[in-house]
Structures are given as structure tokens and as C-alpha cells.
Design an enzyme around this catalytic site. Structure first.
Site, PDB file in Angstrom:
ATOM      1  N   ASN A   1      25.679  13.105   7.360  1.00  0.00           N
ATOM      2  CA  ASN A   1      25.878  13.733   8.675  1.00  0.00           C
ATOM      3  C   ASN A   1      25.124  13.035   9.816  1.00  0.00           C
ATOM      4  OD1 ASN A   1      26.173  17.076   7.251  1.00  0.00           O
ATOM      5  ND2 ASN A   1      27.803  15.731   7.964  1.00  0.00           N
TER       6      ASN A   1
ATOM      7  N   ASP B   1      31.516  24.674   5.600  1.00  0.00           N
ATOM      8  CA  ASP B   1      32.252  23.692   6.410  1.00  0.00           C
ATOM      9  C   ASP B   1      33.190  24.379   7.409  1.00  0.00           C
ATOM     10  OD1 ASP B   1      32.968  21.172   7.253  1.00  0.00           O
ATOM     11  OD2 ASP B   1      34.386  20.813   5.616  1.00  0.00           O
TER      12      ASP B   1
HETATM   13  C1  IPE Z   1      29.761  18.644   4.114  1.00  0.00           C
HETATM   14  O1  IPE Z   1      30.598  18.808   5.202  1.00  0.00           O
HETATM   15  C2  IPE Z   1      28.330  18.780   4.520  1.00  0.00           C
HETATM   16  C3  IPE Z   1      27.900  20.107   4.964  1.00  0.00           C
HETATM   17  C4  IPE Z   1      28.620  21.199   4.934  1.00  0.00           C
HETATM   18  C5  IPE Z   1      26.550  20.174   5.456  1.00  0.00           C
HETATM   19  P1  IPE Z   1      31.150  17.540   6.029  1.00  0.00           P
HETATM   20  O2  IPE Z   1      32.003  18.107   7.092  1.00  0.00           O
HETATM   21  O3  IPE Z   1      30.022  16.684   6.423  1.00  0.00           O
HETATM   22  O4  IPE Z   1      32.003  16.779   4.927  1.00  0.00           O
HETATM   23  P2  IPE Z   1      33.223  15.757   5.100  1.00  0.00           P
HETATM   24  O5  IPE Z   1      32.777  14.715   6.069  1.00  0.00           O
HETATM   25  O6  IPE Z   1      34.381  16.557   5.632  1.00  0.00           O
HETATM   26  O7  IPE Z   1      33.477  15.238   3.731  1.00  0.00           O
HETATM   27  C1  IPE Z   2      29.860  22.061   8.689  1.00  0.00           C
HETATM   28  O1  IPE Z   2      30.763  22.114   9.745  1.00  0.00           O
HETATM   29  C2  IPE Z   2      28.422  21.942   9.147  1.00  0.00           C
HETATM   30  C3  IPE Z   2      27.850  20.593   9.008  1.00  0.00           C
HETATM   31  C4  IPE Z   2      28.375  19.599   8.382  1.00  0.00           C
HETATM   32  C5  IPE Z   2      26.560  20.368   9.658  1.00  0.00           C
HETATM   33  P1  IPE Z   2      31.378  20.802  10.377  1.00  0.00           P
HETATM   34  O2  IPE Z   2      30.537  20.378  11.517  1.00  0.00           O
HETATM   35  O3  IPE Z   2      31.583  19.749   9.351  1.00  0.00           O
HETATM   36  O4  IPE Z   2      32.774  21.353  10.908  1.00  0.00           O
HETATM   37  P2  IPE Z   2      34.167  20.586  10.871  1.00  0.00           P
HETATM   38  O5  IPE Z   2      34.412  20.172   9.460  1.00  0.00           O
HETATM   39  O6  IPE Z   2      34.053  19.414  11.789  1.00  0.00           O
HETATM   40  O7  IPE Z   2      35.146  21.616  11.344  1.00  0.00           O
HETATM   41 MG    MG Z   3      33.127  19.325   8.138  1.00  0.00          MG
END
Ligand code: IPE
Ligand code: IPE
Ligand code: MG
Length: 241
Positions: A67, A19
Site C-alpha cells: 500500500n 477492502d
Molecule cells: C488489501 O487491499 C490490503 C488491505 C485491505 C489493507 P488492497 O486494495 O491493497 O489489495 P489489491 O491491491 O486490490 O490487491
Molecule cells: C481498503 O480499501 C483499505 C486499504 C487498503 C488501506 P481500499 O483503499 O483498497 O479501497 P478500494 O479497493 O480502492 O475501493
Molecule cells: Mg482495495
């Protein structure tokens, strides 16, 4: 170079919620996809750190069932990144003896991506080193619901006696059925939540939440967390004599 997995007292299976890509890009005044590309480049270093760290199974969360709520630009960019990543990394993964598997529901994924996923699984199916599992369109609740649906179909068709259903039966129907349970789950970016990742499988996992944003996560930090795990006392509900 193909390295043998070092024999240690665990963790055998590490799962990572990668993340923080979006925030990493925003901090640099760049679009979120820039962060996703930087994040994808971190994966190889962590996979390569596994043999020395004694990690036989590495499972990474790349795209959740939630997502899809992101903008069409970000979702399409991620899907195209997955296709490019597979095409680009196939040779290196094979030459490093990495066996790749995917978990998650493929039904909603583009057929070109699914074909590449199938091909990579097939191409690395004889590899005996690190087991890398990539979760794409994965959500734990969705996985359990799909498992229960097939279990119910088998019961209705007389292939399964409902009276025999236990924890082990459900485990066999999960996407992860060939994997051991994760011993250690790491989440980067400072969020202390699970976001629907391996809920059933991580019932007794140890957790590490670190502030590092995924594109900054290094092999050194990974190895430090793995070593920290070894100092932990896992009790599984029992009392040590
Ligand atoms: C979790 O991260 C999913 C992945 C790392 C693929 P998100 O960024 O989607 O999770 P939330 O929305 O902060 O809970
Ligand atoms: C994790 O990074 C990757 C996916 C969920 C695809 P994020 O895209 O959630 O990054 P933040 O949490 O917005 O920084
Ligand atoms: Mg995230």
C-alpha cells in the site's frame, strides 16, 4: 460491558481483508480518505459482535506492504488515521476487555505511531476477551522473509540446530506466533484474491468473498458469514469415516 465469548464449534479465529473504502468514497464523490475514515468506524461494531458469534480472535488487514505504492496524500492520511484511531479507541477497547496486538514490520512506520501501538498492546495486555490483531505494514511474504532471516541468524549463532527446523519452527518466528491459524478469512468489496495476507497461516482456512464494500459491512453480515462457516465440512486433506 464485558461479554464472555460464547462457546461454539468455531470459527475461533476470523481474519478480514477490509477492502473497498476507496470505491465507497468515490461512489459518493468524496476523496478516498473519507472512505478510510468510514471504514475505521466499522471496526468497533465487528469487534463487539465477536463474543456473541463465538469468535475469540479477530485479525484485520489495515495496511499492506504494497500500500506504500499509493499517493503520498493517501498514505499520510492513513498513517494519521491509525494514530487517531488508536488514541480514540484505547479506552473503549480496554473497557470491553479486548486484547490488541499488531503484526507487520514496524521499521518503516513513523515512531509516534509505533509508540502508540506499543502502548496499546501494553495497556490491553491483561485483557482476556477478544484478541484483536491489526495488520499494519503487513505482507505475508515480507513476514516469512523476516522470520527466515532471524531463524538463519539463530542457526548461524548456534542457537538453533538446522536439522531440527520444521513447520512448527518457522511458525514460531512469524509475527503471528501467539495466534492460532485463521479458520475463516473474509474479504469485502468483491475482489477474490488474498493480496499477500496470512498466506502461511491460512493454508487450510475457509474463505468468504462478499461484494459489500467495507464501510457498509455490518455485524449482521459478519454473524451470517460466521454461521455459514459452521455448516462447512473441513477435511484437512483427510476422508471422513
Ligand atoms: C488489501 O487491499 C490490503 C488491505 C485491505 C489493507 P488492497 O486494495 O491493497 O489489495 P489489491 O491491491 O486490490 O490487491
Ligand atoms: C481498503 O480499501 C483499505 C486499504 C487498503 C488501506 P481500499 O483503499 O483498497 O479501497 P478500494 O479497493 O480502492 O475501493
Ligand atoms: Mg482495495
Amino acid at each position: 460491558m464485558v461479554k464472555p465469548i460464547r462457546e461454539t464449534d468455531g470459527p475461533r479465529h476470523v481474519a478480514i481483508i477490509m477492502d473497498g473504502n476507496g470505491r465507497w468514497a468515490t461512489q459518493r464523490g468524496r476523496p478516498r480518505l473519507f472512505g478510510h475514515h468510514a471504514g475505521a468506524r466499522r471496526v468497533r461494531e465487528i469487534v463487539e459482535a465477536c463474543p456473541d458469534a463465538g469468535v475469540k480472535y479477530l485479525t484485520i488487514f489495515a495496511f499492506s506492504t504494497e500500500n506504500w505504492k499509493r499517493t503520498q496524500v493517501e498514505v499520510a492520511g492513513l498513517m494519521s488515521l491509525f494514530r487517531r484511531y488508536i488514541a480514540k479507541e484505547t479506552r473503549a477497547l480496554k473497557s470491553e476487555n479486548v486484547r490488541v496486538r499488531f503484526i507487520g514490520d514496524r521499521i518503516r512506520l513513523d515512531h509516534k505511531l509505533v509508540a502508540l501501538m506499543d502502548e496499546l498492546e501494553q495497556f490491553t495486555s491483561t485483557c482476556t476477551g477478544v484478541n484483536l490483531t491489526i495488520a499494519i505494514n503487513y505482507g505475508s511474504r515480507d513476514e516469512v522473509a523476516r522470520a527466515v532471516k532471524r531463524l538463519a541468524q539463530d542457526a548461524a549463532a548456534g542457537r538453533l540446530d538446522p536439522d531440527t527446523v520444521n513447520e512448527e519452527t518457522l511458525t514460531r518466528y512469524l509475527d503471528t506466533h501467539v495466534l492460532p491459524d485463521p479458520d475463516l478469512v473474509i474479504r469485502t468489496s468483491g475482489e477474490a484474491r488474498i493480496s499477500n495476507f496470512l498466506l502461511w497461516q491460512s493454508a487450510y482456512a475457509e474463505y468468504e468473498f462478499v461484494d459489500t464494500l467495507w464501510p457498509d459491512f455490518s455485524a449482521e453480515e459478519f454473524t451470517r458469514l460466521v454461521e455459514g462457516y459452521r455448516a462447512r465440512d473441513r477435511r484437512f486433506g483427510a476422508v471422513k469415516a
